[in-house]
Design a protein around this motif. Structure first.
Motif: not given
Lengths: 244, 351, 180
Positions: A74-75, A86, A64-65, A77-79, A45, A81-83
């Motif tokens: 920061a984004v 990946n 892609v985000v 980090t969120g991705v 990702i 931590r959740a996955k």
């Protein structure tokens, strides 16, 4: 006949919007080659930033985000931590990472987020028309430093690779360039190493890549390439600053 | 009977988030909402969740953006000045059609203001807050039970409409303790998150973004968002009516002020005054039709807010043309909380 | 039926704990209740106040302008809030620390209880709040003494459960005093 050179599978077969002589295309390719080499295309990702690299999703055949300006780490980090399974990377320019996103990059690095960050330093804001960046060299003229960057008033250019290397959470930090075959080969090696770090779960890895911006530097591609090898490398020394 | 717990409103929010399946929280400390991160920093690790105390409100909303983009349930919470910092990220989430729950236990402003209960963030919450002309769903709990129930609902609505959803409360509702029945998460058919990034995994590339540069693309995208806002107005408006039958004066207030007003109305009714209450529970979508319906018969409306007049504008746009709307509000600050006695006096004045 | 009480003192006197316990007792009795705390601006040693509303139906406002009962633990609370007791209401004053010399309300009942002195006699200076609460419950009948006593193990942290008997004694002492 044996095919010796081909497009990496994680790069789409499209033309880029990059100007002639811009190094983004080369850097994209090196990142894509690393994705292929480690076989992570299916679980990668990417986090796109704001700037010339915003169209990441148009060139890479990966999920892609798109992050707000400066917030890619920061984004990511969120991705991540959740996955955590990946492979997550950001691809950011100098305005994005070293100016508006300084807090985000420093703290993501300090937390040792298990992500890989590609930082493309071309000493200017390319997308918005060549304004002064935090990495603009002293004396360099831009559309917002028409008299040249003034160290007394604007400060000196920020050396992000060295700065981040100081942080405990950073496992790998290096600066590379793609202006010559020799530098390119080394860049490829270091980029792959940065991938390796995340694949092995070793923590935050950071690669600063020096890049030419002929359009905004007012140079032809050859002269711009030349400038990377002289003025830029003179101030932004190539090397590995952290390698845990 | 189900066991009744005795908890703070802020704790009820955190408990509901966990019951709703939220395992990811990103935030930054600020009074008077710190009970929420404190609770979740203790509980999420036990559930293999992730709690990050971020370097800023800006970072935390963007961590929420990233986590939500992967399809998980995630949240952040803050209070007014921190919510201002989050507006950039909220706008991007709205543009990228990302769900996610944002809790604002609001305090008084502008600027650093004070930590007292306030409803001065009404405009910011329901009129966009960030740039670009979007809406988010805004829920306004008035009790500890509603802090719990509406937080759970917020996660569902966010997922159904692919929109950021906000809980807007203040320290009265956040700090007070009441009995709580910790309801189980309702079983609900939710749309599959077939847009979430996951690593291609052999499938089609997925991109979460808000940039639309092609001819007509952005306009089409905005019309799509607009259609969702219209659907919300049709399907998700929630409000409470109290003693409205035969009312000659309709008090309209939300959250903590509605609680105080309710006692004032009880006192008024005991004194034989015909007063009712219409309490918006969803601030966006706003109960426009309910207000129109009520004001077909009740021609006097008194809006009460803990600010100098914000929701009153939406009330004026909603009521029947011949209804008369007046306002009583107080800008927030220490010692400025209205009492039921004070609101009763206003009711008498406007009847 | 709707009952309200405002409890006020300085931080450390246990006004909030007393309010919590009262609210919890009401929950044990199956009633509706709100507990609303508020604080002075000082971080330490400042004012600590709470309002508890107990109702059979809806609680309504957790904030009360003119409470029917007050438990006043220190002087500044009486000076600041004493005037707000509802006419016909009751003000329970900790006379160990509070002088009512300048408090002139003929429209309410003022009950003076030397809470600090009584607490010392009971052997634990921290029981001031429980004595006040006991007196309140005796006068108001808001909850039963047994519900209060049952609530103690819910509102006190586990490590303080050994003090439950002392708390019960203080509640009962306060109630007894208010009866006299």
């Amino acid at each position: 006949m044996q095919q010796v050179f081909k497009r990496p599978t994680s790069l789409k077969d499209v033309q880029t919007h990059f100007c002639s002589g811009c190094h983004h295309g080369t850097i994209h390719r090196l990142v894509a080659e690393a994705i292929d080499k480690y076989g992570v295309q299916e679980r990668t990702i990417g986090v796109a930033s704001v700037g010339c690299s915003v169209f990441l999703y148009g060139y890479f055949d990966i999920d892609v985000v798109e992050a707000p300006h400066g917030r890619a780490s920061a984004v990511a980090t969120g991705v991540k931590r959740a996955k955590p399974e990946n492979f997550v990377f950001t691809y950011q320019g100098d305005g994005d990472l070293a100016a508006i996103g300084t807090a985000e990059i420093i703290h993501a690095a300090n937390r040792g987020e298990d992500i890989t960050v590609f930082f493309v330093n071309n000493t200017t804001y390319g997308m918005t028309g060549g304004q002064m960046a935090p990495t603009t060299l002293v004396g360099q003229k831009t559309s917002t430093s028409p008299y040249g960057r003034n160290k007394a008033k604007d400060g000196a250019p920020v050396r992000m690779a060295e700065l981040l290397a100081q942080l405990e959470g950073v496992a790998f930090s290096a600066r590379v360039a793609v202006n010559s075959p020799k530098n390119l080969i080394d860049a490829k090696k270091q980029i792959q190493k940065a991938f390796q770090y995340q694949v092995e779960g070793k923590g935050f890895s950071f690669i600063e890549v020096l890049s030419a911006c002929p359009t905004n530097w007012g140079m032809n591609p050859l002269a711009a390439n030349e400038r990377v090898g002289t003025e830029m490398i003179d101030y932004f020394k190539l090397g590995v600053f952290k390698n845990l | 009977m189900t066991k009744r717990l005795f908890v703070k409103g802020n704790e009820a929010v955190a408990m509901a988030a966990i019951e709703a399946g939220c395992r990811y929280y990103f935030g930054y400390p600020i009074t008077p909402q710190s009970d929420i991160p404190e609770y979740l920093s203790r509980e999420l690790p036990k559930l293999n969740g992730e709690f990050i105390q971020a370097e800023s409100e800006i970072a935390s909303i963007n961590m929420l953006l990233g986590a939500s983009a992967t399809g998980v349930r995630a949240m952040t919470s803050s209070s007014s000045p921190g919510i201002s910092l989050k507006q950039e990220g909220i706008s991007y989430m709205a543009g990228s059609e990302l769900p996610g729950v944002i809790v604002n236990i609001s305090r008084s402003g502008p600027g650093l203001g004070g930590i007292d209960a306030s409803q001065a963030d009404y405009f910011q919450s329901v009129k966009g807050g960030g740039h670009g002309g979007y809406h988010i769903i805004v829920l306004a709990p008035a009790s500890v039970q509603e802090m719990y129930d509406l937080t759970m609902l917020a996660f569902d609505l966010a997922d159904i409409y692919r929109m950021p959803t906000m809980i807007l409360a203040d320290s009265v509702v956040g700090q007070m303790k009441e009995a709580l029945i910790a309801n189980k998460r309702p079983v609900r058919d939710l749309p599959a998150k077939d847009w979430a990034v996951r690593g291609k995994g052999g499938g089609e590339q997925r991109v979460v973004k808000s940039l639309y540069l092609g001819d007509g693309e952005l306009e089409a995208h905005n019309w799509k968002l607009h259609a969702k806002y219209q659907a919300l107005k049709e399907q998700e408006v929630r409000w409470e009516e109290y003693e409205t039958a035969g009312a000659e004066l309709l008090v309209t207030a939300f959250g903590s002020t509605a609680r105080i007003a309710k006692t004032a109305i009880m006192m008024a009714r005991e004194a034989g005054l015909k007063v009712g209450l219409l309490r918006p529970i969803t601030l966006f979508p706003f109960p426009e039709k309910a207000l129109l319906e009520q004001t077909k018969t009740c021609k006097k409306v008194l809006v009460m807010e803990l600010n100098a007049g914000q929701m009153v504008e939406d009330v004026r746009l909603s009521v029947a043309r011949d209804a008369e709307v007046s306002f009583y509000g107080r800008p927030p600050g220490a010692g400025s909380l209205p009492t039921p006695e004070e609101l009763l006096e206003q009711i008498r004045k406007h009847l | 039926m709707r009952q309200d009480v405002f409890i006020s003192g300085f931080g450390g006197q246990g006004a909030l704990l007393a309010g919590n316990l009262l609210a919890y007792a009401a929950i044990i009795e199956g009633r509706n209740v709100s507990f609303y705390p508020s604080y002075g601006v000082e971080k330490r040693g400042g004012a600590a106040m709470c309002t508890v509303v107990i109702a059979d139906g809806e609680v309504g406002s957790p904030i009360v302008g003119n409470p029917s009962f007050m438990i006043i633990l220190n002087q500044s609370s009486l000076d600041k809030y004493g005037a707000k007791v509802k006419p016909g209401g009751v003000c329970i004053v900790n006379s160990s620390l509070v002088s009512t010399e300048n408090f002139h309300r003929s429209d309410i009942q003022v009950i003076e209880i030397p809470m600090n002195d009584m607490a010392m006699d009971l052997g634990d200076a921290r029981m001031v709040n429980m004595i006040g609460l006991g007196a309140y419950v005796e006068k108001s009948g808001a909850v039963s003494l047994s519900a209060l006593e049952n609530g103690l193990k819910e509102v006190l942290p586990e490590r303080n459960h050994r003090f439950i008997p002392a708390n019960i004694k203080a509640i009962e002492a306060g109630a007894l005093r208010a009866r006299q």
